[in-house]
Design an enzyme around this catalytic site. Structure first.
Site: not given
Ligand code: ADP
Length: 667
Positions: A202, A293, A237, A118
């Site tokens: 973040e 993917r 999440h 990431k």
């Molecule tokens: P993973 O790869 O573990 O699924 P992601 O980075 O795709 O993690 O994030 C999954 C979820 O977490 C997002 O869809 C959102 O709901 C929440 N999320 C991620 N980053 C943030 C952020 N900076 N602020 C608020 N929610 C976040």
């Protein structure tokens, strides 16, 4: 141009079935792989050939790239589709497939690597001018630097593992005092899950939506996006219900997000299907990650664009140009996908395992069901407990939502606890209906326990239907016995109620599980024109079962479904369920009530508590032994009043799936 002749699908479950269907429609031969736990699975039956790759655990089967490659060589496959999960984002595997002279259905190993971390992908996106969530994604990892970054962007912040996935290695931190503990905890979790504890900081965007863009690239430098999906309905999440297009999207914002996503793909020379995930806060959107993917929720995009994304993947991988240009793509209507899981939402989404004794999806064509199971199949401890994806498409959001509700109501499952009621409950909330949700809405909702249950206290109508079922079953069993007896035509085996002795009365005793086992006595008298006159406790009900399975209750005819598993009878009427247990001392051998014998481990695990010893007398439902498996505790209880004759394990012992734990005798 390399045409694909034979495709190996390095996956299982619904996605393997999904890929096989598209490949077969294109005239491509298919090869499935399977673990011992999946030897009769639907994907194995669907494919033209299937190769065993190892025992149940994914780490000993589906994740073994060498074994998968061998299977591809052995079957002379010329391409491998990795599905999602498993090896789909494994750059080494993509490379090995190519080295072996086969086509990997996905982007280059280089693109997978660039997007796999990431933090590295954020650095890349920054260069490509894609907007990022404010924060720190640098290489230096001491707590001081992470902490300074958090203070700089101000709290709340999200501590996130750069190797993360599936919501793991993530902590929301609201106040500075909690930061160090959160970093340590997230690092531990990330190290255990991904073998990599690098962290990013973040800004935590409260009340944001998850909006992602489907992109596609080909080997000739063409790129398109296939619009967006809104996946804001999440629990912890993780996505639960997805939709396309995103509610409230404006053409200008769609264009801006689409262009940003295409820029992201172009920055890594992306080939194939990819998803660029953004968080949307008001009109501002921020890149969070790119998945290299096919995504679980791709069917909603297929529904609104009328395209088959697996077919696109195969064509692009074979060297063809993208089937469409951006201007050829339009959005038609609205689509939803609900993920049906074997899990208990009331117990922290505890995964459930066992047999799908009864599984019925809506039989009209208004819903697309992507599934890897059929009735009688089981959900095992080894893999994700997803049973199916229910996908609907309507002319607009309201139309699609109505279809989703009808599809959920039309789905019946017996044998396992699922999130079906929970999904339907969500679609009935005004917030979801008006799309006033964000990614943490569902977690904030704190539904009271049982809020989602559709199991109702019994009505006389439901009790009568359960009694009809018991009598019909008695009839079948009596016929079997009669066929085996010396005089198969003996009136003693007649079950139409016209007994010579008691003028055709039959009693059925049922207890109502949703009403603290309240007992109901149903007295049945056969009616000369068919069916029965029942007295349900003191209420008269006229009930008849018709040949087509419909029932007529007091002159009203409707469809009802009844499922009995062991001594439990579930009656499905419209969107409601009633669950009875059947108690009938006179019915020995009719319902194979589980009472005596061994109580076995439902899944492999560790014994954490033993409450009884040999010789103990217990009441029905008494806890006997506790097994810890899949990080949750499962209590094995007494199936009836009786006596424990043997306890085979002590606390701390490790047990295998199906191992007898306690020997029990019903009194
Ligand atoms: P993973 O790869 O573990 O699924 P992601 O980075 O795709 O993690 O994030 C999954 C979820 O977490 C997002 O869809 C959102 O709901 C929440 N999320 C991620 N980053 C943030 C952020 N900076 N602020 C608020 N929610 C976040």
């Amino acid at each position: 141009m390399t045409a694909i002749r034979r495709l190996l699908i390095a996956n299982r479950g619904e996605i393997a079935c999904r890929v096989i269907a598209s490949a077969q429609a294109m005239g491509i031969e298919t090869v499935a792989v399977y673990s011992d736990a999946d030897k009769n699975a639907r994907h194995v039956r669907m494919a033209d050939q299937a190769v065993r790759v190892g025992p149940g655990p994914a780490s000993e089967s589906y994740l073994l790239s060498d074994v998968i490659l061998d299977a591809a060589r052995k079957t002379e496959s010329d391409a491998i589709h990795p599905g999602y999960g498993f090896l789909s984002e494994n750059a080494k595997f993509a490379e090995a497939v190519q080295k072996a002279g086969m086509i990997f259905i996905g982007p280059s190993a280089k693109a997978i690597r660039s997007m796999g971390s990431k933090s590295a992908s954020k650095a890349l996106m920054q260069k490509a001018g894609v907007p990022l969530v404010p924060g720190y994604h640098g290489a230096k990892q001491d707590n001081k630097i992470l902490s300074d970054a958090a203070h700089e962007i101000s709290f709340p912040v999200l501590v996130k593992a750069s190797a993360g996935g599936g919501g793991k290695g993530m902590r929301i931190v609201k106040v500075a005092d909690d930061l160090n503990a959160a970093i340590d905890g997230a690092k531990r979790e990330a190290l255990a899950s991904f073998g990599d504890d690098r962290m990013m900081i973040e800004k935590y965007l409260t009340k944001s939506r998850h909006v992602e863009v489907q992109v596609f690239g080909d080997q000739h430098g063409n790129y398109v996006h296939l619009f967006e999906r809104d996946c804001s309905l999440q629990r912890r999440h993780q996505k639960v219900i997805e939709e396309a297009p995103a509610p409230g999207m404006t053409p200008a914002l769609r264009q801006a997000m689409g262009e940003a996503a295409v820029n992201a793909a172009r920055a890594v020379d992306y080939v194939g299907a990819g998803t660029v995930e953004f968080l949307l806060a008001g009109k501002d959107f921020y890149f969070i990650e790119m998945n290299t993917r096919l995504q679980v929720e791709h069917p909603v995009t297929e529904a609104i664009t009328g395209q088959d994304l697996v077919q696109w993947q195969l064509r692009v991988a074979a060297g063809e140009a993208l089937p469409c240009q951006q201007d050829d793509l339009t959005i038609n209507g609205h689509a939803f996908e609900a993920r049906l899981y074997a899990e208990d939402p009331d117990k922290g989404y505890l995964p459930q395992t066992g047999t799908l004794h009864h599984l019925k999806f809506p039989d009209d064509a208004s819903a697309r069901i992507d599934t890897g199971v059929e009735p009688g199949d089981s959900v095992s401890v080894f893999y994700d407990p997803m049973i199916a994806k229910i996908i609907v498409h309507g002319s607009d959001r309201a139309d699609a939502l109505g279809k989703l509700q009808r599809a959920l109501i039309g789905t019946e499952i017996g044998g396992l606890e699922t999130n079906l009621d929970f999904l339907l409950g969500i679609t009935e909330t005004p917030q979801f209906q008006k799309s006033r949700i964000d990614t943490s809405w569902l977690d904030r909702l704190k539904a009271p326990k049982g809020r989602w249950r559709r199991v109702q206290k019994s009505t006389s109508e439901a009790t009568a239907i359960a009694a009809l079922h018991v009598i019909a079953k008695r009839g079948n069993t009596a016929c079997l016995r009669a066929a085996r007896s010396e005089d198969p035509f003996s009136p003693w085996f007649r079950t139409d109620g016209w007994h010579s002795i008691d003028l055709g009365h039959q009693d059925v005793r049922l207890s109502d599980i949703a009403d603290t086992d309240a007992q109901h006595l149903v007295t049945a008298t056969a009616h000369p024109e068919g069916g029965y006159d029942f007295l349900v406790d003191d209420t008269p009900v006229r009930a008849q079962l018709l040949d087509d399975g419909d029932v007529v209750i007091d002159d009203v005819r409707f469809a009802a479904n009844v499922v009995s598993i062991n001594n439990q009878i579930t009656v499905f009427i419209r969107d409601l369920r009633y669950v009875f247990s059947f108690i009938d001392p006179a019915s020995e051998g009719i319902d194979n009530t589980v009472t005596d014998g061994d109580l076995t481990a439902p899944m492999p695990g560790k014994i954490t508590a033993v409450f009884v010893k040999a010789g103990d007398k217990v009441e029905r439902g008494a806890p006997l032994i506790v097994l810890e498996a899949m990080k949750m505790e499962h209590t094995i209880t007494a199936p009836a009043k009786g006596q424990v004759t043997e306890v085979r394990y002590k606390a701390g012992d490790q047990v295998e799936d199906g191992e007898p734990l306690v020997v029990f005798e019903a009194s």
